[in-house]
Design a protein around this motif. Structure first.
Motif, PDB file in Angstrom:
ATOM      1  N   GLY A  47     -14.508  20.931 -19.045  1.00  0.00           N
ATOM      2  CA  GLY A  47     -15.211  21.460 -18.784  1.00  0.00           C
ATOM      3  C   GLY A  47     -14.522  23.206 -18.316  1.00  0.00           C
ATOM      4  N   GLN A  48     -13.140  22.721 -17.903  1.00  0.00           N
ATOM      5  CA  GLN A  48     -12.697  23.284 -17.284  1.00  0.00           C
ATOM      6  C   GLN A  48     -12.512  24.872 -18.529  1.00  0.00           C
ATOM      7  OE1 GLN A  48     -11.506  24.033 -14.206  1.00  0.00           O
ATOM      8  NE2 GLN A  48     -11.597  22.277 -13.428  1.00  0.00           N
ATOM      9  N   SER A  49     -11.548  26.355 -17.605  1.00  0.00           N
ATOM     10  CA  SER A  49     -12.670  27.227 -18.253  1.00  0.00           C
ATOM     11  C   SER A  49     -10.909  26.868 -19.702  1.00  0.00           C
ATOM     12  CB  SER A  49     -12.015  28.480 -18.110  1.00  0.00           C
ATOM     13  OG  SER A  49     -10.950  29.397 -17.472  1.00  0.00           O
ATOM     14  N   LEU A  50     -10.456  27.538 -21.092  1.00  0.00           N
ATOM     15  CA  LEU A  50      -8.970  28.236 -21.319  1.00  0.00           C
ATOM     16  C   LEU A  50      -8.037  27.880 -20.126  1.00  0.00           C
ATOM     17  CD1 LEU A  50      -7.957  27.352 -24.417  1.00  0.00           C
ATOM     18  CD2 LEU A  50      -8.660  29.237 -25.467  1.00  0.00           C
ATOM     19  N   TYR A  51      -8.020  29.602 -19.831  1.00  0.00           N
ATOM     20  CA  TYR A  51      -6.850  29.828 -18.984  1.00  0.00           C
ATOM     21  C   TYR A  51      -6.910  28.995 -17.823  1.00  0.00           C
ATOM     22  CZ  TYR A  51      -8.747  34.471 -21.224  1.00  0.00           C
ATOM     23  OH  TYR A  51      -8.151  35.745 -22.159  1.00  0.00           O
ATOM     24  N   ARG A  52      -8.102  28.047 -17.322  1.00  0.00           N
ATOM     25  CA  ARG A  52      -7.389  27.449 -15.658  1.00  0.00           C
ATOM     26  C   ARG A  52      -6.952  26.392 -16.613  1.00  0.00           C
ATOM     27  NH1 ARG A  52      -9.946  26.612 -11.076  1.00  0.00           N
ATOM     28  NH2 ARG A  52      -8.147  25.033 -10.047  1.00  0.00           N
ATOM     29  N   SER A  53      -7.143  26.046 -17.070  1.00  0.00           N
ATOM     30  CA  SER A  53      -6.790  24.812 -18.319  1.00  0.00           C
ATOM     31  C   SER A  53      -5.046  24.866 -18.195  1.00  0.00           C
ATOM     32  CB  SER A  53      -7.665  24.073 -19.525  1.00  0.00           C
ATOM     33  OG  SER A  53      -9.024  23.952 -19.255  1.00  0.00           O
ATOM     34  N   VAL A  54      -4.677  26.010 -18.912  1.00  0.00           N
ATOM     35  CA  VAL A  54      -3.412  26.085 -19.658  1.00  0.00           C
ATOM     36  C   VAL A  54      -2.331  26.259 -18.276  1.00  0.00           C
ATOM     37  CG1 VAL A  54      -1.631  28.129 -20.425  1.00  0.00           C
ATOM     38  CG2 VAL A  54      -3.624  27.524 -21.685  1.00  0.00           C
ATOM     39  N   TRP A  55      -3.478  27.331 -16.561  1.00  0.00           N
ATOM     40  CA  TRP A  55      -2.575  26.883 -15.194  1.00  0.00           C
ATOM     41  C   TRP A  55      -2.405  26.124 -15.325  1.00  0.00           C
ATOM     42  CZ3 TRP A  55      -2.972  26.094 -10.611  1.00  0.00           C
ATOM     43  CH2 TRP A  55      -2.863  26.919 -10.099  1.00  0.00           C
ATOM     44  N   GLN A  56      -2.972  25.144 -15.001  1.00  0.00           N
ATOM     45  CA  GLN A  56      -3.159  23.356 -14.435  1.00  0.00           C
ATOM     46  C   GLN A  56      -2.416  22.657 -15.173  1.00  0.00           C
ATOM     47  OE1 GLN A  56      -6.639  21.379 -13.958  1.00  0.00           O
ATOM     48  NE2 GLN A  56      -7.589  22.539 -12.174  1.00  0.00           N
ATOM     49  N   ALA A  57      -1.765  22.876 -16.319  1.00  0.00           N
ATOM     50  CA  ALA A  57      -0.658  22.293 -17.729  1.00  0.00           C
ATOM     51  C   ALA A  57       0.294  22.842 -17.052  1.00  0.00           C
ATOM     52  CB  ALA A  57      -1.349  22.446 -18.761  1.00  0.00           C
ATOM     53  N   ARG A  58       0.637  24.414 -16.354  1.00  0.00           N
ATOM     54  CA  ARG A  58       1.909  24.653 -16.858  1.00  0.00           C
ATOM     55  C   ARG A  58       1.954  24.357 -15.163  1.00  0.00           C
ATOM     56  NH1 ARG A  58       0.399  30.001 -17.046  1.00  0.00           N
ATOM     57  NH2 ARG A  58       1.100  29.979 -18.782  1.00  0.00           N
ATOM     58  N   ALA A  59       1.211  24.062 -14.249  1.00  0.00           N
ATOM     59  CA  ALA A  59       1.620  23.650 -12.713  1.00  0.00           C
ATOM     60  C   ALA A  59       1.875  22.201 -12.954  1.00  0.00           C
ATOM     61  CB  ALA A  59       0.323  23.867 -12.033  1.00  0.00           C
ATOM     62  N   LYS A  60       1.856  21.507 -13.635  1.00  0.00           N
ATOM     63  CA  LYS A  60       2.020  20.166 -13.386  1.00  0.00           C
ATOM     64  C   LYS A  60       3.170  19.953 -14.749  1.00  0.00           C
ATOM     65  CE  LYS A  60      -2.790  17.635 -13.002  1.00  0.00           C
ATOM     66  NZ  LYS A  60      -3.927  16.905 -13.271  1.00  0.00           N
TER      67      LYS A  60
END
Length: 824
Positions: free
Chosen positions: A307-320
């Protein structure tokens, strides 16, 4: 989502520079515009090419690239990770210095930044390294390929199940089955796969059904101008998206919302997708190796499918992905989100409840809904075990036989006996706030009373929970001794939310449903407060004494409709004071940072600290050093963090952990062995920190209150010393909770006792009540007015044989200004 910022880069060149413009929009209308200039920086293209060539030449990358051919302009020599990492660091340093020249460097509110440029080289740059957005998941940056009308972003929930067409193209030298496995494990998803299909088969499948997500894994490339790209559909067919344009147009008309190209060099594909009006696209800006592609897909859907936003999901993936950069330097630079901001943003639907499915099955079999009802009863009982007026002990670490006898008597409504036992228990543990609250609740007994809730993280952080409860208990004691509020005693109902957002939400629902609860003090962590706040808004006043995140403000209504408040003062003032102390007094100008990606509180503090440092050390030419240190990372290693900081020439470290991960911060202090000066966010102002003893000696923390900064005759100080016996356990959370409770009491006195009237009183411009910090007043959006933080330092109390937080007096606040650099 907050404001929308259109970031346009005009015609120019890296030799001559580029004109830039920022349009800040709200509700689809341009509020104001900022213009400026990016200076000439010809070395950027050169350094980008050097990194790109080294990256593509890594042995572990070359043999697992999702691109069949390496362009002739790229070297065929094999490079090593160390050389590639150095080139990545050089490029990152140059880019950050260039990005620092942008006229927009600070923005305190959540925002969506949409980058528009026709220059393919500019689109290729990793703009997420810009200081404004790098550690701000609430500021979302994306690359846009289309002209934008004035629009307000909206969301659209994907259907259940989400229909995914997985196209697995040519798999020469790579493993596309790992991608498929990630998709097949997604909740509430129906995946249809095409393995190396022919063009006609793909077109037929696109036309035949409705698709929500189009996924491609395989080989691809973009042309040299970045204006188009091609995918290898199978071993013999290589085609562009334009070759599928009619089928893709039809798919968009039927509901296609997202295309993911988990393949090499995809910016040209993103341009094609934009031309075909595919709403949102995710591509890789450079060649991508198999391990990185697999990890990105897994990390992205871990967030998006919850349920995370599209933007937040890409941000989290990039951070990991940063965790892979020891082997694949620059891996986190690769994913690019290219949305169409005029189209709704897709949101993943929650998976169907297994209990609902079980209920339907039982209904078909004509069996009553007893099992489902039984589950609801079980869930309710589980929540009730976390809530207490005095009938159960929640803080297990502070238990006496007398306290146990007291809760039994309370549960039996034998209040005189409960009072006697609680009083005896307090003689053993005077500073136990839970027993103090239960004692006052027992004294209220069956008399008319006003009840407020207290949502605290007992199970995960007993110290912090007790710090908050002490502030509430102190107000309750004073109110009830004075005869109550308008003739009614004050009761406090304690709830343990473990700082867990899901649990906070469920407990909030219980509080809202209980008509006896007039207001709630809590929650502690911002993510828990946000989850609970979404339930409280419009129904029940919540005043959090400890949540920092600015995103919490967005949950409340505007002006007179806001039900969410906080008594913790502005986080920027605390970051400001600490940053200026670090530079002016401690004379530390190379500060490494270790923070918690999953903690919105401490991301906010890190951002505020960096923003202040950006202006506070201009003349000293200092640097903030990002050492890729995340307290929430699996397998967190403090020794590695200290080693990285030292290798980058740091002379200090800023610690900003989640309140439930303080042990990792103490591990940093232990590994440090006194080598670097240590600073921290207010989170570390708790008894747990002092357990580090000599390891945390001289640690400096900005706090919102300290007994030494207040008069000994102040009602709060005098009352705290009388109730708890000493002020040793007093942190800033206690006076903040005291102020929150004082605000509720004062508002009740001015209201008719209803929830709606209480909210109106708190929101009124003239509302004010004396507090521990200063006067308690709220802005119309719920933030506290004013606040003057102080600095404390961990120092030994040799006479007592222990460590304590000592006030740093006479701190110099003025400082000259010069530009700060942020280096990797």
């Amino acid at each position: 989502m907050g404001k929308q910022i259109i970031f346009t880069i005009g015609n120019g060149s890296f030799d001559q520079g580029f004109p830039v413009e920022f349009q800040i929009r709200e509700a689809g209308q341009t509020a104001f515009t900022i213009t400026g200039q990016l200076p000439p920086a010809a070395e950027i293209l050169q350094r980008y090419d050097h990194w790109q060539q080294a990256y593509c030449s890594l042995e572990k990358v070359r043999h697992k690239l999702r691109r069949i051919k390496i362009p002739s302009n790229q070297t065929k020599n094999v490079s090593n990770s160390k050389d590639c990492s150095k080139l990545a660091e050089d490029l990152e340093t140059t880019l950050k210095q260039w990005f620092d020249c942008l006229p927009l460097q600070q923005f305190s509110e959540p925002a969506q930044i949409i980058l528009q440029t026709q220059d393919p080289a500019l689109r290729r740059l990793p703009w997420h390294l810009w200081n404004l957005v790098e550690h701000r998941p609430d500021i979302e940056l994306c690359v846009n390929f289309q002209n934008l009308p004035n629009t307000q972003p909206v969301w659209k929930r994907l259907p259940n199940p989400v229909r995914i067409l997985a196209v697995l193209g040519s798999d020469e030298g790579i493993d596309t089955q790992a991608d498929l496995q990630v998709l097949q494990q997604l909740p509430a998803a129906k995946v249809t796969q095409l393995q190396m299909p022919h063009r006609s088969q793909l077109i037929e499948t696109l036309l035949k059904q409705h698709w929500d997500i189009l996924f491609f894994a395989g080989h691809s490339f973009s042309n040299t101008e970045g204006k188009g790209g091609q995918i290898y559909l199978n071993e013999t067919e290589c085609l562009s998206l334009n070759d599928l344009r009619l089928a893709l147009h039809a798919a968009v008309q039927k509901g296609l919302m997202l295309a993911i190209f988990n393949s090499c060099d995809g910016l040209g594909l993103a341009q094609n997708a934009a031309d075909l009006q595919i709403p949102h696209v995710i591509v890789m800006r450079e060649p991508v190796s198999d391990p990185v592609a697999h990890a990105f897909l897994r990390y992205f859907f871990e967030a998006f499918a919850q349920g995370q936003s599209l933007y937040r999901s890409v941000w989290q993936a990039r951070a990991k992905l940063q965790g892979m950069e020891d082997k694949f330097p620059g891996a986190s630079w690769l994913p690019v989100l290219c949305p169409n901001p005029t189209k709704p943003l897709p949101v993943w639907c929650k998976p169907r409840s297994p209990y609902r499915q079980l209920t339907l099955l039982i209904g078909i079999l004509t069996i009553p809904l007893a099992l489902f009802a039984g589950w609801k009863v079980y869930e309710w009982n589980a929540l009730q075990r976390r809530i207490s007026l005095g009938e159960k002990i929640l803080i297990k670490s502070v238990k006496t036989p007398e306290k146990e006898a007291g809760v039994k008597a309370f549960a039996a409504k034998n209040f005189p006996k409960a009072i006697s036992h609680f009083q005896t228990s307090l003689k053993i543990h005077q500073n136990d706030p839970e027993t103090r609250i239960y004692l006052n609740n027992a004294k209220a007994g069956l008399h008319p009373a006003i009840t407020i809730g207290a949502a605290v993280p007992i199970g995960t952080n007993s110290n912090v929970a007790q710090e908050i409860l002490r502030g509430m208990a102190q107000v309750q004691e004073a109110v009830n001794r004075a005869g109550g509020i308008n003739g009614k005693f004050l009761k406090v109902q304690i709830a343990d939310d473990n700082n867990n957002p899901n649990l906070a939400k469920r407990l909030a629902e219980v509080f809202v449903e209980d008509s006896n609860i007039l207001a709630v003090i809590g929650h502690n962590a911002s993510d828990a407060s946000a989850a609970g706040g979404a339930v409280y808004q419009g129904k029940l006043v919540m005043i959090t004494p400890t949540s920092f995140s600015k995103g919490l403000v967005e949950l409340g209504g505007r002006a007179n409709d806001n039900f969410l408040f906080r008594t913790v003062p502005s986080l920027s003032s605390a970051a400001n004071k600490l940053a200026r102390y670090a530079i002016k007094t401690a004379q530390k100008t190379r500060i490494a940072m270790c923070f918690d990606i999953d903690s919105v509180d401490n991301q906010s503090f890190r951002y505020e600290f960096a923003a202040v440092m950006d202006s506070a050390i201009r003349e000293d030419g200092g640097t903030l050093i990002d050492i890729r240190c995340n307290f929430g990372a699996p397998g967190f290693n403090a020794e590695v963090a200290i080693s990285r900081a030292k290798n980058h020439g740091a002379d200090a470290m800023l610690l900003s952990p989640h309140v439930d991960r303080l042990s990792n911060a103490l591990d940093i202090a232990k590994a440090n062995r006194g080598q670097l000066a240590l600073f921290s966010s207010p989170t570390l102002h708790t008894a747990k920190t002092l357990e580090g003893q000599a390891d945390v000696n001289n640690l400096v923390i900005p706090v919102f209150s300290h007994p030494a900064a207040m008069s000994a005759n102040h009602p709060f100080i005098a009352g705290a010393k009388n109730l708890w016996g000493s002020l040793e356990t007093l942190t800033w959370r206690t006076p903040s909770a005291y102020d929150a409770t004082q605000a509720v009491v004062a508002a009740v006195k001015q209201s008719d006792g209803s929830r709606q009237q209480l909210q109106r009183v708190l929101s009124s411009p003239g509302f004010s009540v004396p507090g521990a910090f200063d006067e308690v007043q709220f802005h119309q959006w719920g933030d506290r007015v004013g606040g003057n933080p102080v600095l404390v330092q961990v120092q030994p109390n040799r006479s007592a044989g222990k460590y304590e937080f000592k006030l740093i007096e006479g701190v110099e606040q003025s400082v000259s200004l010069k530009k700060t650099k942020l280096i990797p």
